[in-house]
Design an enzyme around this catalytic site. Structure first.
Site, short mmCIF file in Angstrom:
data_model
loop_
_atom_site.label_atom_id
_atom_site.label_comp_id
_atom_site.label_asym_id
_atom_site.label_seq_id
_atom_site.Cartn_x
_atom_site.Cartn_y
_atom_site.Cartn_z
N LYS A 1 -27.75 8.64 0.05
CA LYS A 1 -27.27 8.21 1.51
C LYS A 1 -26.08 7.63 1.44
O LYS A 1 -25.07 7.75 1.91
CB LYS A 1 -28.21 7.06 1.82
CG LYS A 1 -29.75 7.57 2.11
CD LYS A 1 -30.70 6.66 2.87
CE LYS A 1 -30.97 5.29 1.85
NZ LYS A 1 -31.58 5.64 0.70
N ARG B 1 -35.48 0.78 8.85
CA ARG B 1 -36.20 1.12 7.93
C ARG B 1 -37.69 1.05 8.07
O ARG B 1 -38.19 0.99 7.26
CB ARG B 1 -35.89 0.16 6.69
CG ARG B 1 -35.45 0.76 5.27
CD ARG B 1 -35.11 -0.50 4.58
NE ARG B 1 -35.07 0.13 3.41
CZ ARG B 1 -33.95 0.31 2.69
NH1 ARG B 1 -32.65 0.17 3.47
NH2 ARG B 1 -33.85 0.55 1.35
N ARG C 1 -27.88 5.35 -12.38
CA ARG C 1 -26.85 4.89 -11.33
C ARG C 1 -25.98 3.76 -11.77
O ARG C 1 -26.79 2.94 -12.49
CB ARG C 1 -27.57 4.42 -10.12
CG ARG C 1 -26.44 3.81 -9.00
CD ARG C 1 -26.97 3.84 -7.72
NE ARG C 1 -27.85 3.16 -7.46
CZ ARG C 1 -28.62 2.70 -6.44
NH1 ARG C 1 -28.38 3.74 -5.51
NH2 ARG C 1 -29.82 2.14 -6.43
N ARG D 1 -27.34 -1.86 -10.81
CA ARG D 1 -28.11 -2.80 -9.73
C ARG D 1 -29.31 -3.27 -10.06
O ARG D 1 -30.11 -2.82 -11.04
CB ARG D 1 -28.54 -1.77 -8.55
CG ARG D 1 -27.65 -1.97 -7.31
CD ARG D 1 -27.68 -1.11 -6.49
NE ARG D 1 -28.99 -1.06 -5.51
CZ ARG D 1 -29.02 -0.38 -4.56
NH1 ARG D 1 -28.39 0.41 -3.81
NH2 ARG D 1 -30.46 -0.44 -3.87
N ARG E 1 -40.03 -0.07 -4.82
CA ARG E 1 -39.18 0.56 -3.59
C ARG E 1 -39.76 1.77 -3.04
O ARG E 1 -39.78 2.21 -1.80
CB ARG E 1 -37.90 0.95 -4.15
CG ARG E 1 -37.27 -0.83 -4.20
CD ARG E 1 -35.68 -0.62 -5.13
NE ARG E 1 -34.92 0.32 -4.58
CZ ARG E 1 -34.05 0.58 -5.34
NH1 ARG E 1 -33.70 0.60 -6.50
NH2 ARG E 1 -32.93 1.51 -4.53
#
Ligand code: AP5
Ligand code: MG
Length: 224
Positions: free
Chosen positions: A16, A91, A130, A163, A174
């Protein structure tokens, strides 16, 4: 030209933020990513950051009322008059209903809900590799989109970090939260005839081309 009021939907790590970065350049729209807004608030130790930190660290959502106010202000701002890109909001169904209400009060409506989808295995691969820059949260992936110099952001030279919520146990939570609380939005927007689906497993450029082509068609239709 008609407004372009867009939301990006999809599991964690589907791309996203990556696609939003490209769309912002294409369409010159303000971009509001609730995850980025919350991480900045946590870093600056603001009231919002204090309210959000614990939930974020656990991979849980922050309360609906906390985040809805944050987005309401932005959607109603002068810079968002011709449109916006929302990433990470709504969300939950209550958040989606709140957004409909807020836009309705401004006599506006969503143009489309762009779903970038990817299976859990791919999400895990994406999030494990990431890296983001400490300065502006620019995105990299150790294998799929590595920086030119190890550990350094190509754009502003700042340090790249992982992160806090990209640890394996938090990624798992998550994903569960996504399937329980966010996945129902797919039906919600399908019923409103706003949903557009994109295969997040394609390359970044392919996903981008597909989204652009879809938005071009939507714009043509709205001008007919
Ligand atoms: P948020 O920051 O929104 O996290 P998320 O939804 O889990 O999504 P991500 O940012 O992890 O993934 P992405 O889809 O943006 O993927 P990316 O482009 O980075 O939210 C974080 C937390 O904040 C939540 O857990 C919650 O606590 C809180 N929160 C936020 N909004 C909230 C709300 N509305 N209500 C309540 N709580 C809220 O890509 C991932 C990686 O893959 C990158 O390394 C990238 O380089 C790579 N990549 C991207 N596309 C491709 C591709 N096509 N091929 C190969 N690699 C790719
Ligand atoms: Mg993101």
């Amino acid at each position: 030209m008609s407004e372009l009021n867009l939301i990006l939907l999809g599991p964690p790590g589907a791309g996203k933020g990556t696609q939003a970065g490209r769309l912002v350049e294409d369409f010159d729209l303000p971009y509001y990513a609730t995850g980025d807004i919350l991480r900045t608030a946590v870093k600056n130790e603001t009231e919002l950051g204090r309210a959000a930190k614990q939930n974020m660290d656990r991979g849980e959502l922050v309360p609906d009322d906390v985040i809805t106010g944050v987005i309401g202000e932005r959607v109603d701002s002068a810079e968002a008059r011709d449109g916006f890109i929302l990433d990470g909001f709504p969300r939950t169904i209550p958040q989606a209903e709140a957004l409909d209400r807020m836009l309705g009060e401004l006599d506006r409506r969503l143009t489309a809900a762009l779903l970038i989808d990817a299976p859990d295995e791919e999400v895990i691969r994406r999030l494990s590799g990431r890296r983001i820059c400490v300065q502006d949260q620019h995105l990299y992936h150790l294998d799929f989109d590595p920086p030119k110099h190890d550990g350094k952001c190509d754009r502003d030279g700042s340090r790249l970090i992982q992160r806090d919520d990209d640890k394996p146990e938090t990624i798992k939570r998550r994903l569960e939260v996504y399937h329980e609380q966010t996945h129902p939005l797919i039906d919600y927007y399908e019923q409103a005839a706003l949903l557009r689906r994109f295969d997040g497993c394609r390359t970044q450029a392919e996903v981008h081309d597909h989204i652009r082509a879809t938005l071009a068609t939507l714009r043509l239709e709205s001008e007919l």
